[in-house]
Design an enzyme around this catalytic site. Structure first.
Site, PDB file in Angstrom:
ATOM      1  N   HIS A  65      49.775  31.256  40.982  1.00  0.00           N
ATOM      2  CA  HIS A  65      50.968  32.091  40.446  1.00  0.00           C
ATOM      3  C   HIS A  65      50.729  33.207  41.180  1.00  0.00           C
ATOM      4  CE1 HIS A  65      49.679  34.228  36.753  1.00  0.00           C
ATOM      5  NE2 HIS A  65      48.946  32.875  36.550  1.00  0.00           N
ATOM      6  N   ASP A 174      44.372  37.710  37.402  1.00  0.00           N
ATOM      7  CA  ASP A 174      45.288  36.587  36.954  1.00  0.00           C
ATOM      8  C   ASP A 174      46.680  36.712  37.399  1.00  0.00           C
ATOM      9  OD1 ASP A 174      46.636  34.522  35.745  1.00  0.00           O
ATOM     10  OD2 ASP A 174      46.189  35.284  33.623  1.00  0.00           O
ATOM     11  N   GLU A 202      54.865  31.947  36.165  1.00  0.00           N
ATOM     12  CA  GLU A 202      53.886  31.302  35.384  1.00  0.00           C
ATOM     13  C   GLU A 202      53.700  32.014  33.764  1.00  0.00           C
ATOM     14  OE1 GLU A 202      49.939  30.103  33.762  1.00  0.00           O
ATOM     15  OE2 GLU A 202      50.578  32.005  33.929  1.00  0.00           O
TER      16      GLU A 202
END
Lengths: 341, 339
Positions: A65, A174, A202
């Protein structure tokens, strides 16, 4: 790959506002060899089909993502301060007392009531979302609204920081790690034709991966991600979940997915053959786009390869470079091995 | 001094590190600026001191003080897992600690992140970590780290120096480097003038741990009048706070000299310098508390710059307040013929 990651982490793109990340990726990918197709769907997912050396036995999707957790402007106060809410799972205590990036403005700060003016009880109470108040220096609502608008995204301010022990700290690892990993695969030769999906949204519920996996309609999927490592001071045994330096994390189960058993076993076998460490999570925790991909259409055999990260969803997530390299190697190998199934 | 020069000086003062008891780098930076106005400027027991003005023995002697130290952390141990435990230097808000970026000043300066517990380990605990629970993650193993970092080394919070809307500035350590800057701004205004009083500039150590540098600095200078130029809480002005951009806050308090407070107000009125009141009901929590009881007693007052988010890495001030504070100090000195 590390250079891609560094550049990707510096780009701002929270859920629903991933354009800058996608633009960066498109710019890189358009110069890569053997790209059969590159398109952006209605939600903003970037789907890339790359030709491999061989015709594929299965349709395989590799996904990561593009969005990161962030903040969104929800209101204005008469004194010029701006009210924020979180986008994705953010603990307010990693936002207050630090600078943030405000598009169109530059630097703003999320301050806090001075400690001198807090009661002993208040000093021990964790901040809440009510404390997420942005100061850009404006002295009135009208002043603030000259530069900032409802719905604007606000981002962590953090510089790429190299720590000891082969570790780095940054916002947005992330899941820009997954994006960087896919860029490295896309720039070279791959064994079989493969779909690469860069997902949106996400962090607010595995949303972009739903239409993307519907569109690609894969037989197999590999999700490249980051996952919580709690190998902190004094944490022994299973409480650490996974450890930095322990190599790629391959889960058997998290809160969104029970992973394909054969792929799970195969990952550990291949890691051993490659002579690289590989670990699994010792707690059933977290979740990622595998949760929506594996139940797409009539089901997709899915695995996730993640790097262990300390302090996920914070301005400074800490990850280890060796884990990134080993996760890449394992993903590359699995991309090949899947076609033997 | 132009705005650009002032901002550059403030930036330079804010980026050097100097937590209480470890002020050397900040003191040396402040000294380099003070030397422009005081040829005898020097560092004594950590305090930066220099004099200028009327050298006649009978001239009143005014001490202008701002503290040079800043809040921070100090290394108390390195754990077996390679994490760093710390104690606090000055009053810190532990609520803002999680995931803060810090610099650890060992044999070399290294980066660290203050460790946070993920939900499964914090057990939904809503309490802020006690200082003895705080851990800094440097990435190093204990053995590697012990070669770089030692117990007693300083740790500073990373902030960013940035200009905001409407002349506001955010930076770490604005408490009290903006006070230092305002004194230097005042001395700059006076540098080619003859003034009726003698001036000692003092950039004092260890204010944040109990106004200790000020105590010895004031004894050493032995002034008649002492002004503590520090920061105070910004707000809407209704509750003892100062409104940002409305000038220096002139202190009135039982522990301060009412005469000096009034003289400062008069000076501001006569020269059309914006100011506001800061009324306190006892001691002031500033170096003025030390000055008033120094030796045989000194007439002391506070002159405060309104500041937001005190003792966080993102303190905010208005540059106009720094200038107006400097202007008030300079005009006060111009008119200070007796004490």
């Amino acid at each position: 790959m590390l250079n891609y990651l560094k550049e990707l982490c510096a780009i701002n793109g929270t859920s629903g506002d991933e354009t800058a990340v996608r633009n960066y990726l498109q710019e890189k990918i358009q110069n890569f060899p053997h790209i059969l197709e590159m398109r952006t769907d209605a939600l903003g997912n970037l789907l890339v089909h790359k030709k491999g050396k061989h015709f594929p036995k299965h349709t395989v999707l590799i996904g990561a993502h593009m969005d990161e957790v962030g903040l969104i402007v929800t209101g204005f106060r008469p004194d010029g301060r701006i009210v924020l809410d979180t986008v994705g799972g953010i603990d307010p205590d990693v936002v207050i007392g630090r600078a943030v990036q405000v598009p169109n403005v530059g630097i703003g700060v999320v301050g806090s009531v001075p400690v001198h003016n807090l009661s002993p009880k208040q000093r021990d109470e964790k901040p809440t979302k009510k404390d997420l108040v942005l100061d850009i220096g404006a002295r009135s609502k009208e002043d603030a609204q000259k530069l900032v608008h409802y719905g604007d995204s606000v981002y962590y301010y953090s510089e790429w920081t190299e720590l000891g022990g082969n570790k780095v700290a940054s916002k947005a690892i992330d899941d820009r790690f997954g994006c960087a990993c896919m860029l490295k695969m896309l720039e070279g030769e791959i064994p079989f034709d493969t779909w690469f999906a860069f997902f949106v949204q996400e962090e607010i519920g595995l949303r972009g991966s739903k239409p993307a996996s519907f569109a690609v309609n894969p037989d197999f999927a590999i999700i490249l991600e980051t996952t919580t490592a709690a190998d902190l001071d004094g944490v022994k045994g299973d409480g650490a979940v996974c450890r930095l330096g322990g190599g790629a994390v391959v889960s058997f189960m998290d809160r969104a997915t029970i992973y394909d058993k054969e792929l799970f076993r195969m990952a550990f076998e291949e890691a051993e053959k490659l002579n690289i460490p590989c670990q699994t999570k010792t707690r059933i925790a977290g979740g990622n786009d595998a949760g929506s991909v594996h139940v797409s259409r009539d089901g997709v055999r899915t695995m996730a390869i993640s790097i262990p990260c300390r302090y996920l969803h914070s301005p400074f997530t800490v990850a280890q470079i060796s884990d990134m390299e080993q996760s890449y190697l394992l993903a590359e190998k699995m991309l090949f091995k899947i076609h033997e199934l | 001094m132009t705005d650009v020069t002032l901002k550059k000086m403030l930036y330079t003062l804010c980026v050097v590190k100097g937590i209480s008891g470890d002020e050397t780098k900040a003191s040396e930076m402040a000294l380099s600026f003070l030397k422009n106005y005081c040829s005898n400027a020097h560092i004594s027991h950590g305090n930066v001191m220099g004099t200028m003005g009327n050298s006649n023995e009978n001239a009143p002697h005014v001490l202008l003080d701002a503290h040079i130290d800043q809040v921070g952390l100090i290394v108390t141990s390195i754990t077996d897992d390679g994490f760093v435990t710390v104690g606090n230097i000055g009053g810190l808000d532990r609520r803002i600690f999680p995931d803060q970026h810090v610099k650890l000043h060992g044999t070399k300066t290294i980066d660290g992140i203050i460790s946070t517990l993920p939900p499964h380990l914090s057990n939904g605990e809503e309490q802020v970590q006690r200082i003895e629970q705080v851990r800094i993650d440097t990435g190093y193993s204990a053995d590697e780290l012990k070669k770089i970092l030692h117990i007693g080394d300083s740790v500073t919070f990373c902030g960013v120096y940035a200009e905001m809307m409407g002349g506001k500035i955010t930076a770490p350590a604005l408490d009290d480097r903006c006070g230092v800057a305002s004194i230097l701004y005042a001395l700059d205004l006076l540098q080619d003038e003859e003034i009726p009083c003698k001036v000692t500039a003092l950039f004092s150590t260890q204010e944040e741990v109990g106004e200790r540098g000020a105590r010895i600095g004031c004894f050493s200078a032995n002034p008649d009048i002492a002004l503590a130029v520090d920061v105070s809480f910004a707000g809407d002005g209704s509750d003892g706070t100062g409104i940002m951009g409305k000038g220096a806050m002139i202190g009135f308090s039982p522990s301060l000299s009412r005469k000096i407070s009034r003289d400062l107000v008069k000076c501001a009125d006569e020269n059309n310098i914006p100011y506001q009141y800061e009324v306190m009901n006892g001691t002031t929590g500033t170096n003025a508390d030390q000055f008033s009881t120094c030796r045989e007693g000194v007439r002391a007052c506070t002159v405060s710059i309104p500041l937001d988010y005190m003792h966080t890495p993102v303190e905010v001030i208005d540059i106009e307040d720094v200038k107006n504070t400097g202007l008030l100090l300079a005009n006060y000195l111009r008119g200070c013929r007796e004490c």
